[in-house]
Write an enzyme that holds these catalytic residues in place. Structure first.
Site, PDB file in Angstrom:
ATOM      1  N   TYR A  60      20.874 -35.487  -1.141  1.00 35.64           N
ATOM      2  CA  TYR A  60      21.584 -34.251  -0.791  1.00 35.64           C
ATOM      3  C   TYR A  60      22.307 -33.740  -2.037  1.00 35.64           C
ATOM      4  O   TYR A  60      23.354 -34.243  -2.420  1.00 35.64           O
ATOM      5  CB  TYR A  60      22.587 -34.483   0.335  1.00 35.64           C
ATOM      6  CG  TYR A  60      21.987 -34.977   1.639  1.00 35.64           C
ATOM      7  CD1 TYR A  60      20.631 -34.832   1.924  1.00 35.64           C
ATOM      8  CD2 TYR A  60      22.783 -35.593   2.604  1.00 35.64           C
ATOM      9  CE1 TYR A  60      20.086 -35.300   3.117  1.00 35.64           C
ATOM     10  CE2 TYR A  60      22.247 -36.057   3.793  1.00 35.64           C
ATOM     11  CZ  TYR A  60      20.906 -35.910   4.048  1.00 35.64           C
ATOM     12  OH  TYR A  60      20.363 -36.368   5.228  1.00 35.64           O
ATOM     13  N   HIS A 127      15.486 -43.713   3.714  1.00 41.74           N
ATOM     14  CA  HIS A 127      15.441 -42.327   4.192  1.00 41.74           C
ATOM     15  C   HIS A 127      14.026 -41.922   4.629  1.00 41.74           C
ATOM     16  O   HIS A 127      13.852 -41.235   5.633  1.00 41.74           O
ATOM     17  CB  HIS A 127      15.931 -41.413   3.067  1.00 41.74           C
ATOM     18  CG  HIS A 127      16.452 -40.105   3.531  1.00 41.74           C
ATOM     19  ND1 HIS A 127      17.251 -39.307   2.739  1.00 41.74           N
ATOM     20  CD2 HIS A 127      16.300 -39.419   4.678  1.00 41.74           C
ATOM     21  CE1 HIS A 127      17.564 -38.199   3.393  1.00 41.74           C
ATOM     22  NE2 HIS A 127      16.988 -38.242   4.568  1.00 41.74           N
ATOM     23  N   PRO A 207      20.563 -32.655  16.202  1.00 41.64           N
ATOM     24  CA  PRO A 207      20.557 -32.603  17.669  1.00 41.64           C
ATOM     25  C   PRO A 207      20.683 -31.179  18.208  1.00 41.64           C
ATOM     26  O   PRO A 207      20.482 -30.943  19.395  1.00 41.64           O
ATOM     27  CB  PRO A 207      21.779 -33.447  18.055  1.00 41.64           C
ATOM     28  CG  PRO A 207      22.710 -33.305  16.892  1.00 41.64           C
ATOM     29  CD  PRO A 207      21.823 -33.244  15.684  1.00 41.64           C
ATOM     30  N   LEU A 208      20.996 -30.222  17.315  1.00 44.50           N
ATOM     31  CA  LEU A 208      21.090 -28.816  17.717  1.00 44.50           C
ATOM     32  C   LEU A 208      19.909 -28.004  17.173  1.00 44.50           C
ATOM     33  O   LEU A 208      20.002 -26.786  17.004  1.00 44.50           O
ATOM     34  CB  LEU A 208      22.422 -28.214  17.230  1.00 44.50           C
ATOM     35  CG  LEU A 208      23.661 -28.863  17.851  1.00 44.50           C
ATOM     36  CD1 LEU A 208      24.932 -28.334  17.210  1.00 44.50           C
ATOM     37  CD2 LEU A 208      23.684 -28.640  19.359  1.00 44.50           C
ATOM     38  N   ARG A 210      18.571 -27.783  14.247  1.00 41.71           N
ATOM     39  CA  ARG A 210      18.912 -27.130  12.970  1.00 41.71           C
ATOM     40  C   ARG A 210      19.670 -25.817  13.179  1.00 41.71           C
ATOM     41  O   ARG A 210      19.561 -24.882  12.404  1.00 41.71           O
ATOM     42  CB  ARG A 210      17.660 -26.921  12.112  1.00 41.71           C
ATOM     43  CG  ARG A 210      16.943 -28.235  11.834  1.00 41.71           C
ATOM     44  CD  ARG A 210      15.913 -28.128  10.745  1.00 41.71           C
ATOM     45  NE  ARG A 210      15.234 -29.402  10.556  1.00 41.71           N
ATOM     46  CZ  ARG A 210      15.707 -30.418   9.830  1.00 41.71           C
ATOM     47  NH1 ARG A 210      16.865 -30.309   9.225  1.00 41.71           N
ATOM     48  NH2 ARG A 210      15.025 -31.546   9.708  1.00 41.71           N
ATOM     49  N   PHE A 212      19.398 -23.791  15.832  1.00 38.61           N
ATOM     50  CA  PHE A 212      18.754 -22.828  16.737  1.00 38.61           C
ATOM     51  C   PHE A 212      19.277 -22.953  18.156  1.00 38.61           C
ATOM     52  O   PHE A 212      19.395 -21.947  18.879  1.00 38.61           O
ATOM     53  CB  PHE A 212      17.237 -23.018  16.710  1.00 38.61           C
ATOM     54  CG  PHE A 212      16.487 -21.923  17.411  1.00 38.61           C
ATOM     55  CD1 PHE A 212      16.296 -20.696  16.787  1.00 38.61           C
ATOM     56  CD2 PHE A 212      15.975 -22.099  18.679  1.00 38.61           C
ATOM     57  CE1 PHE A 212      15.612 -19.668  17.432  1.00 38.61           C
ATOM     58  CE2 PHE A 212      15.292 -21.086  19.332  1.00 38.61           C
ATOM     59  CZ  PHE A 212      15.111 -19.863  18.704  1.00 38.61           C
ATOM     60  N   SER A 214      22.184 -23.536  18.960  1.00 32.82           N
ATOM     61  CA  SER A 214      23.533 -22.974  18.989  1.00 32.82           C
ATOM     62  C   SER A 214      23.506 -21.461  19.072  1.00 32.82           C
ATOM     63  O   SER A 214      24.257 -20.848  19.827  1.00 32.82           O
ATOM     64  CB  SER A 214      24.315 -23.367  17.724  1.00 32.82           C
ATOM     65  OG  SER A 214      24.346 -24.751  17.549  1.00 32.82           O
TER      66      SER A 214
END
Length: 343
Positions: A60, A127, A207-208, A210, A212, A214
């Site tokens: 990251y 990862h 869990p959302l 990415r 969308f 939301s």
């Protein structure tokens, strides 16, 4: 605001907050890096709220997210958190490279310890799985790092069921991180049952969906040009027409429940079992507060069934990743140990 409760992750005694915080978007992939003081304040607010399970990776940035967390952990904060980071993906010359050879594992661990400013990583994930290196070889090196006190627990991300079994036979795997949400449910067939059979905790990233789940299509109106979600197949016009119907239905049910779509989608993940810890990421304080509100949303079996029917496996259109190399390593297998010749 009530503090977030605690849970056991896996069967090795590792305890974390019932919801974690994914930190990737603070530094990478979701548009430009966010202002450092704001992100440190958000991390401190999370810890004060009881969200102490923080998730990062050396890729990251690369490296900048670990450096950010290192700053946020100063002044006694380190003692209050469970810190997870990852190794295995590098991005030399603009092309993904996956590595799991012992020398790389050790170098990556030392680098993460230094950037984070700590002497031990609580949970260290591979990862992505290096398909050239037997998983037993990679886990063997991680086992040495556990014995040396540099990491406490070992995790895998995006591994196949057979790879998880082979890894677990070398050293107990504490957690498997996987994408699991109302619109990414393929893991329910084989990966989740394997983890449960072996007593391995499940950490659900994105869990959302990415973001969308939301905001629906509103999410796409404000994405930066360099936000990697611009490339995702599920957000392309040919798939969006179908996918926005799913969001509309989630939104309707959320309105009936008097919660937000985010809270409903997150609550669905929490209701999958006491061995599941979702790690929604955010860079906004109000979104963080909304996310922990999901823990108060209770779903009946009928509501769970309704959500699952509208988000059946074949309902979502488009792959999880664009064909940029990363998708190649989903549910990866590795060669047999007998094929390995150490350099």
């Amino acid at each position: 605001m009530a503090r977030v409760g605690r849970m056991k992750l896996g069967s090795e005694g590792f305890e974390v907050s019932m919801q974690g915080l994914g930190c990737m978007g603070m530094s990478a992939f979701y548009g430009p890096p966010k202002p450092e003081p704001d992100m440190i304040a958000l991390i401190h607010h999370a810890v004060q709220s009881g969200v102490t399970f923080l998730d990062t990776s050396d890729v990251y940035g690369p490296h900048t997210n670990e450096l950010l967390l290192g700053k946020a952990l100063k002044g006694g904060v380190r003692k209050k958190v469970e810190l997870a980071t990852k190794f295995g993906i590098s991005y030399p010359e603009g092309k993904w490279e996956i590595r799991g050879d012992p020398a790389y594992v050790r170098d990556a661990c030392e680098g993460s310890l230094k950037r984070l400013g700590i002497d031990c990583i609580d949970l260290y994930y591979q990862h992505r799985i290096d398909t050239r290196v037997p998983i037993e070889v990679t886990i063997g090196e991680l086992k040495k790092l556990v014995e040396e006190g540099k990491i406490k627990y070992i995790g895998l991300s995006e591994a196949s069921a057979s790879t998880i079994r082979r890894a677990h036979a070398v050293h107990p795997i504490t957690a498997v991180q996987l994408e699991w949400s109302l619109w990414s449910r393929d893991v329910e067939e084989e990966i989740v049952p394997t983890c449960r059979e072996l007593g391995i905790g499940i950490v659900a990233y994105s869990p959302l969906g990415r973001g969308f789940l939301s905001l629906g299509t509103k999410l796409l109106e404000n994405l930066a040009q360099d936000d990697f979600r611009q490339t995702l197949p599920r957000f392309q016009p040919e798939n969006l027409e179908q996918n926005k119907i799913i969001f509309a239905r989630v939104n309707e049910l959320a309105a009936k429940k008097r919660c937000t779509p985010s809270q409903l989608a997150l609550s669905w993940v929490h209701h999958q079992g006491k061995d599941v810890c979702p790690i929604p990421g955010t860079t906004k304080l109000e979104n963080f507060n909304q996310n922990i509100g999901a823990l108060s949303v209770k779903l009946t079996p009928e509501e769970m069934a309704e959500l699952e029917s509208l988000a059946a496996l074949d309902a979502v259109k488009g792959d999880r990743y664009a064909d940029d190399g990363l998708s190649t390593w989903k549910d990866s297998e590795t060669p047999p140990l007998s094929s390995w010749k150490a350099a």
